[in-house]
Design an enzyme around this catalytic site. Structure first.
Site, mmCIF file in Angstrom:
data_model
loop_
_atom_site.group_PDB
_atom_site.id
_atom_site.type_symbol
_atom_site.label_atom_id
_atom_site.label_comp_id
_atom_site.label_asym_id
_atom_site.label_seq_id
_atom_site.Cartn_x
_atom_site.Cartn_y
_atom_site.Cartn_z
ATOM 1 C CE LYS A 245 -12.042 8.232 -5.481
ATOM 2 N NZ LYS A 245 -12.914 9.009 -6.345
ATOM 3 N NE ARG A 265 -7.150 14.931 -12.822
ATOM 4 C CZ ARG A 265 -7.566 13.693 -12.661
ATOM 5 N NH1 ARG A 265 -8.464 13.414 -11.753
ATOM 6 N NH2 ARG A 265 -7.073 12.713 -13.371
HETATM 7 P P1 AMP Z 1 -11.079 8.461 -9.502
HETATM 8 O O1 AMP Z 1 -11.815 9.580 -10.176
HETATM 9 O O2 AMP Z 1 -11.954 7.382 -8.992
HETATM 10 O O3 AMP Z 1 -9.896 7.994 -10.300
HETATM 11 O O4 AMP Z 1 -10.453 9.074 -8.165
HETATM 12 C C1 AMP Z 1 -9.534 10.125 -8.156
HETATM 13 C C2 AMP Z 1 -10.232 11.391 -7.841
HETATM 14 O O5 AMP Z 1 -10.801 11.343 -6.555
HETATM 15 C C3 AMP Z 1 -9.359 12.596 -7.744
HETATM 16 O O6 AMP Z 1 -8.989 13.147 -8.955
HETATM 17 C C4 AMP Z 1 -10.231 13.565 -6.975
HETATM 18 O O7 AMP Z 1 -11.044 14.307 -7.861
HETATM 19 C C5 AMP Z 1 -11.123 12.671 -6.190
HETATM 20 N N1 AMP Z 1 -11.073 12.841 -4.742
HETATM 21 C C6 AMP Z 1 -12.180 12.813 -3.994
HETATM 22 N N2 AMP Z 1 -11.881 12.973 -2.709
HETATM 23 C C7 AMP Z 1 -10.543 13.133 -2.619
HETATM 24 C C8 AMP Z 1 -9.636 13.339 -1.532
HETATM 25 N N3 AMP Z 1 -10.059 13.400 -0.265
HETATM 26 N N4 AMP Z 1 -8.323 13.435 -1.832
HETATM 27 C C9 AMP Z 1 -7.879 13.356 -3.109
HETATM 28 N N5 AMP Z 1 -8.681 13.158 -4.174
HETATM 29 C C10 AMP Z 1 -10.005 13.045 -3.935
#
Ligand code: AMP
Length: 566
Positions: A245, A265
């Site tokens: 991630k 986004r």
């Molecule tokens: P959060 O910001 O914690 O809600 O996590 C969601 C975000 O993680 C997504 O919008 C992406 O920007 C990010 N992200 C990072 N790595 C990945 C990945 N391998 N696949 C999909 N999303 C990812």
């Protein structure tokens, strides 16, 4: 726009999805092609085709100025209506002056003619652009003959219809109106990026002719959180793909011929901020749409998010900045390849096809992935998680191998595993009215930690995490405990109303940053309220010393040796 307004009001009045679809279908069927294209877009809340990138750049104050010029009302009138509705369209519309209805104004407003004026607003540029936009907005408002028309004209301009109609229902209504399959309509909308054109094609029977439209952004598929250290029941019985991630910026890259677009986004094209990615992407053969994350990466090492911030929203990227904070687009999904749209293919096949695409250069790369066996157990999962953390990533993503790509959806196909940096117990010192359905409650809280000399120092503002019932209870309490004679508020206060510092809340956050915006000199990134600490007196909240030590630990983990961003 009268029929539009009547239809929208009727849709808002019924909770039944089927009834909403039927009402909209009936309305759409009766329109000519030009009105059909415009009205369909209006009903999705975005007057422009997604691919046209039309941005109205009309702030609330310009809309109010235009309405004031057209209808001439007082601040007090507007304030009363705004407080009552919490929505600019509903608040301004009743202020329409009967005189304007009698004016000899020849223009009548239909969806297509309103869209033509919106196009001019979006195209306004140069020195007097704001003035031009205001005049055009005024022209729309003057052409409104009734409160109903005015209400929806303003709602369309602000992009917030708020009638309980999601794009999915508009798609169902098009399908119903022209007797097509909803899945076929959905696919055509994603492919062409223009729901207006799809409605027209649905009537004409030419849906098959709408090709993949490179340059129109597709909604991002999102992940649901799973709790670190939980029983991980969600993972059982399925085949998963594990990925790092990344702690960067989600982005969608479209490469078609020489044209490279990178959508954020918010679906804005941000390619100009990342010239090195654009150059490397241009060398990819054929046409592709990648989903991925932009990260700051230097000599194979990921830099913490705060470095990337130095690159955000910069129009002029200096050679020095390019050198100090180079960025990489890490691709983890393939949404289109040539004239094939891949959203319905399983992730596993999309991933395999992605890895066969030839990529050269340092600034576009594949995100690594591996299968994850759900029987491997929590220890193995935590080991994989720590491995991602050691390499500078935020945590892990677990995606079902057979997952389709569902634009704009957050579901259980994709899961994100991360660990919060920490939580702080803080006291609420200022409150603000919320927006939309929270316009009548105090839901935004500015909070503080205790400083060295016992003074309270602001460190953040949070508005998520509490239930409606908790917010209602706090609103009542805050209204009775505002500090009318409080000294002029300082940094970090914005428009907050000072309140007695007695409500203690626990906030979770991902990152601490140094920041001149708050009195404490720090800011929390993504603060979320975990709970109200009725059990804790304000004397016992966390101190600036604790903040400093969490910050120091965070820097140590990231490796402070890395160069400072410009
Ligand atoms: P959060 O910001 O914690 O809600 O996590 C969601 C975000 O993680 C997504 O919008 C992406 O920007 C990010 N992200 C990072 N790595 C990945 C990945 N391998 N696949 C999909 N999303 C990812």
């Amino acid at each position: 726009m009268i029929r539009f307004g009547q239809t929208a009001d009727a849709i808002a009045a019924t909770p039944s999805k089927l009834a909403k679809i039927e009402l909209l279908a009936q309305y759409l069927r009766a329109l000519d092609d030009a009105d059909l294209a415009a009205a369909t877009r209006f009903f999705t809340g975005n007057p422009f085709a997604a691919r046209d990138q039309g941005a109205l750049s009309l702030g609330g104050s310009t809309i109010v100025a235009a309405a004031r010029a057209a209808w001439n009302f007082s601040d007090a009138d507007l304030a009363t209506h705004y407080r009552r509705h919490g929505d600019l369209g509903a608040a301004l519309a009743p202020l329409i002056k009967p005189a304007t209805r009698l004016e000899l104004f020849s223009e009548t407003l239909g969806p297509a003619s309103m869209k033509a004026i919106l196009d001019q607003i979006a195209a306004a540029s140069g020195k007097a652009a704001t003035r031009k936009r205001q005049l055009l907005c005024e022209r729309i408002l003057r052409a409104c003959r009734s409160e109903l028309e005015a209400k929806y004209a303003i709602k369309i301009i602000t992009g917030e219809l708020r009638i309980g109609l999601k794009e999915g229902l508009v798609i169902d209504a098009i399908a119903k109106a022209f007797e097509r399959d909803a899945a076929e309509i959905r696919r055509a909308v994603m492919a062409s990026g223009d729901i207006g054109a799809v409605a027209v094609a649905a009537r004409a029977g030419t849906l098959q002719e709408l090709a993949v439209s490179y340059g129109s952004p597709i909604g991002f598929m999102l992940a649901s959180p799973i709790l670190y250290g939980s029983s991980y029941r969600e993972l059982q019985g399925a085949k998963w793909i594990a990925e790092d991630k990344f702690d960067g910026i989600r982005a969608q890259l479209h490469k078609d011929g020489d044209i490279v677009r990178i959508f954020s986004r918010t679906l804005n094209d941000v390619a100009h901020s990342y010239p090195e990615i654009v150059t490397d992407a241009r060398a990819i053969p054929g046409s592709v749409i990648f989903d991925g994350e932009i990260i700051a990466e230097k000599e194979g090492r990921v830099l913490p998010f705060r470095y990337l911030q130095a690159r955000l929203q910069r129009k002029d990227i200096s050679a020095q900045l390019l050198e100090e904070v180079p960025v990489t687009f890490a691709c983890f999904d393939l949404l289109a390849h040539g004239q094939r749209f891949l959203l319905d293919e399983p992730l596993e096949s999309r991933r395999k096809e992605l890895s066969r695409i030839s990529i050269t250069g340092d600034h576009v790369r594949f995100a690594s992935w591996s299968y994850w066996d759900s029987d491997a157990g929590a220890d193995a999962l935590h080991e994989r998680f720590e491995d991602a953390r050691r390499r500078g990533h935020e945590g892990l993503m677990l995606k079902r191998a057979e997952s389709p790509y569902l634009p704009g959806r957050r579901g259980k196909w994709w899961l994100k595993l991360k660990r919060e940096l920490s939580t702080l117990d803080v006291v609420v010192v200022g409150v603000e009215w919320g927006h939309g359905k929270r316009a009548k409650v105090l839901s935004d809280y500015t909070f503080a930690v205790r400083g060295d000399d016992n003074r309270l120092l602001t460190i953040g503002r949070a508005y998520s995490g509490l239930t409606d019932a908790e917010i209602a209870r706090l609103t009542e309490w805050f209204l009775e405990h505002t500090l009318r004679d409080a000294p002029a508020a300082g940094r970090g206060w914005r428009h907050a109303i000072p309140v007695e510092p007695r409500v203690v809340i626990e906030v979770a956050f991902d990152i601490i940053q140094e920041s001149a915006l708050h009195e404490s000199g720090f800011a929390l990134r993504f603060p979320r309220i975990v709970r109200i600490r009725d059990d804790k007196p304000p004397e016992d909240i966390d101190t600036i010393d604790q903040v400093r030590s969490i910050y120091a630990a965070m820097l140590a983990r990231e490796g402070i040796a890395s160069p400072s961003p410009a």
